[in-house]
Scaffold this active site. Structure first.
Site, PDB file in Angstrom:
ATOM      1  N   TYR A   1     -17.172  16.423 -15.840  1.00 26.14           N
ATOM      2  CA  TYR A   1     -17.379  14.893 -15.895  1.00 26.14           C
ATOM      3  C   TYR A   1     -18.379  14.627 -14.676  1.00 26.14           C
ATOM      4  CZ  TYR A   1     -16.647  10.022 -15.190  1.00 26.14           C
ATOM      5  OH  TYR A   1     -16.773   8.753 -14.824  1.00 26.14           O
TER       6      TYR A   1
ATOM      7  N   LYS B   1      -8.348   5.911 -19.520  1.00 20.79           N
ATOM      8  CA  LYS B   1      -8.946   6.277 -20.704  1.00 20.79           C
ATOM      9  C   LYS B   1      -7.620   6.420 -21.829  1.00 20.79           C
ATOM     10  CE  LYS B   1     -12.638   7.130 -18.536  1.00 20.79           C
ATOM     11  NZ  LYS B   1     -12.967   8.516 -17.747  1.00 20.79           N
TER      12      LYS B   1
ATOM     13  N   ASP C   1      -7.795  18.391 -14.732  1.00 21.34           N
ATOM     14  CA  ASP C   1      -8.190  17.173 -15.197  1.00 21.34           C
ATOM     15  C   ASP C   1      -7.678  17.024 -16.670  1.00 21.34           C
ATOM     16  OD1 ASP C   1      -9.328  15.028 -16.141  1.00 21.34           O
ATOM     17  OD2 ASP C   1     -10.974  14.971 -14.809  1.00 21.34           O
TER      18      ASP C   1
ATOM     19  N   ARG D   1       0.839  -1.167  -0.013  1.00 16.21           N
ATOM     20  CA  ARG D   1      -0.145   0.060  -0.256  1.00 16.21           C
ATOM     21  C   ARG D   1       0.788   1.241  -0.058  1.00 16.21           C
ATOM     22  NH1 ARG D   1      -1.237   1.640   4.377  1.00 16.21           N
ATOM     23  NH2 ARG D   1      -2.122  -0.119   5.542  1.00 16.21           N
TER      24      ARG D   1
END
Ligand SMILES: *Cc1c(COP(=O)(O)O)cnc(C)c1O
Length: 385
Positions: free
Chosen positions: A108, A205, A180, A55
């Site tokens: 978005y 994406k 973004d 982690r």
């Protein structure tokens, strides 16, 4: 390859080599998938290269983070389990109850939902601005504003925000600019070099590029902020797993060649749609009559692979085109090699219905893939009837 060495290379070279050192044990030219949770210590506290627990850090994720930092011309990148996990980490690192964020009026849908349905419950306030207009953003900033949040090109209307001008507003107001960069990808635009403080990605994406992984990232050049983000990434735990990190790292290598073809095909599709009688309006920043064309030409290498349009016959006609397309697969998401079509009002942006971010009902969004442009245009011609 050392960092100092890398800094002189251009984007295409960095995409393939940054973070992709040959494996020291075997010489494997692709970093291994370190599918492991914990690491043998050489005596208590004797960590090998700082690895303790996956982690906190994992070598495959570290390779991706090094690659993403280089591609965005940043100092520090952090890879997350999804784009929204990255956004959540940024917001909870930077904002406390009572703080405020300026968000775009066509954000978005998932980003808008994170603000309106989640962060608001924890006392983080938000206000909407037209981020294509720096004056609108300046007017929306309050004393408590911690972030100006921008998507450019925006989703789904492909509005263009002037990153350098908004960075100026952020500096003047003593706040930070977040971009973004999912739609453009760092190949087309590097917001940190234009004055932004943080870049957000859904690596799902274009970065991944093959519709086979969900991931996210934050990139910054501010070392202190980078440390705080890394602390929260570990403390909150929404990290990218080793295999997911490896897939994004693999995708990043071909980002430039893929984006060149996405841009070329999107231009051809936008020009075809602009001349079609059943299309009322086309949104593509590469078209000279797009209101953001000049700013896009100034800050982007090319205009991207996303095209939206309004069907002349209203919502029913828009839904019909989505249903009739064959080569364009009906589906959410974007940025993969295969072309996708969707109806934002009822799919990706359904959560914005009834808000200031509601999208036109007759809107269709295309993620133009890297198939043959002729085949894509023939499919749209048939679907439009
Ligand atoms: C998809 C997307 C996100 C969210 O990313 P996930 O990986 O789906 O969590 C954020 N911003 C933009 C512009 C997106 O397209």
């Amino acid at each position: 390859m050392s960092h100092d060495h890398l800094s002189s290379y251009s984007f295409e070279t960095l995409a393939i080599h940054a973070g992709n050192q040959a494996d020291p044990l075997t010489g494997a030219v692709v970093p291994p998938i370190y599918q492991v949770s914990t690491y043998k210590q050489d005596g208590v506290g004797g960590l090998r290269n700082g690895y303790e627990y996956s982690r906190s850090a994992n070598p495959t994720r570290s390779a991706l983070e090094e690659n993403l930092a280089a591609l965005e011309a940043g100092r520090r990148a952090l890879a997350f389990a999804s784009g929204l996990a990255a956004e959540d980490c940024l917001l909870r690192t930077v904002c406390a109850p009572g703080d405020h964020v300026v968000i775009p009026n066509d954000a978005y849908g998932g980003t808008f939902r994170l603000f309106s349905k989640v962060m608001e419950r924890w006392g983080v306030e938000w206000g909407v601005a037209d981020t294509t207009d720096p004056a609108s953003v300046r007017a929306a900033v309050r004393d408590t504003t911690k972030l100006i949040w921008v998507e450019t090109p925006s989703n789904p209307l492909l509005g263009i925000a002037d990153i350098a001008a908004l960075a100026e507003v952020a500096r003047e107001k003593g706040t930070r600019l977040v971009v973004d960069n999912t739609f453009a990808s760092p190949y087309l635009q590097q917001p940190l070099t234009l004055g932004a403080d943080v870049v957000v990605h859904s690596t799902t994406k274009y970065m991944g590029g093959h519709s086979d992984v969900v991931g996210g990232a934050l990139v910054t050049s501010d070392e202190a902020l980078g440390d705080e983000l890394a602390f929260h990434q570990n403390a909150m735990g929404a990290v990218a797993g080793p295999f997911d990190a490896w897939l994004v790292l693999r995708g990043a290598k071909t980002l430039g060649v893929r984006m060149d073809r996405h841009c070329q095909n999107a231009t051809a599709v936008a020009e075809f749609l602009a001349g079609h009688p059943r299309v009322a309006q086309v949104y593509y920043p590469g078209l000279p009559d797009h209101p953001g064309h000049d700013v896009a030409a100034k800050q982007m290498r090319a205009f991207g692979g996303m095209v939206s349009f309004r069907a002349a016959g209203g919502m029913e006609a828009a839904v019909e085109v989505c249903n009739r397309a064959e080569l364009f697969t009906l589906g959410e998401s974007l940025g993969g090699v295969e072309s996708l079509i969707e109806h934002p009002g009822r799919m990706t942006h359904a959560s914005a219905a009834g808000s200031a971010l509601e999208v036109p009902a007759d809107l269709v969004r295309l993620s133009v893939g890297i198939e043959s442009a002729d085949d894509l245009i023939a499919d749209l011609k048939r679907a439009l009837g």
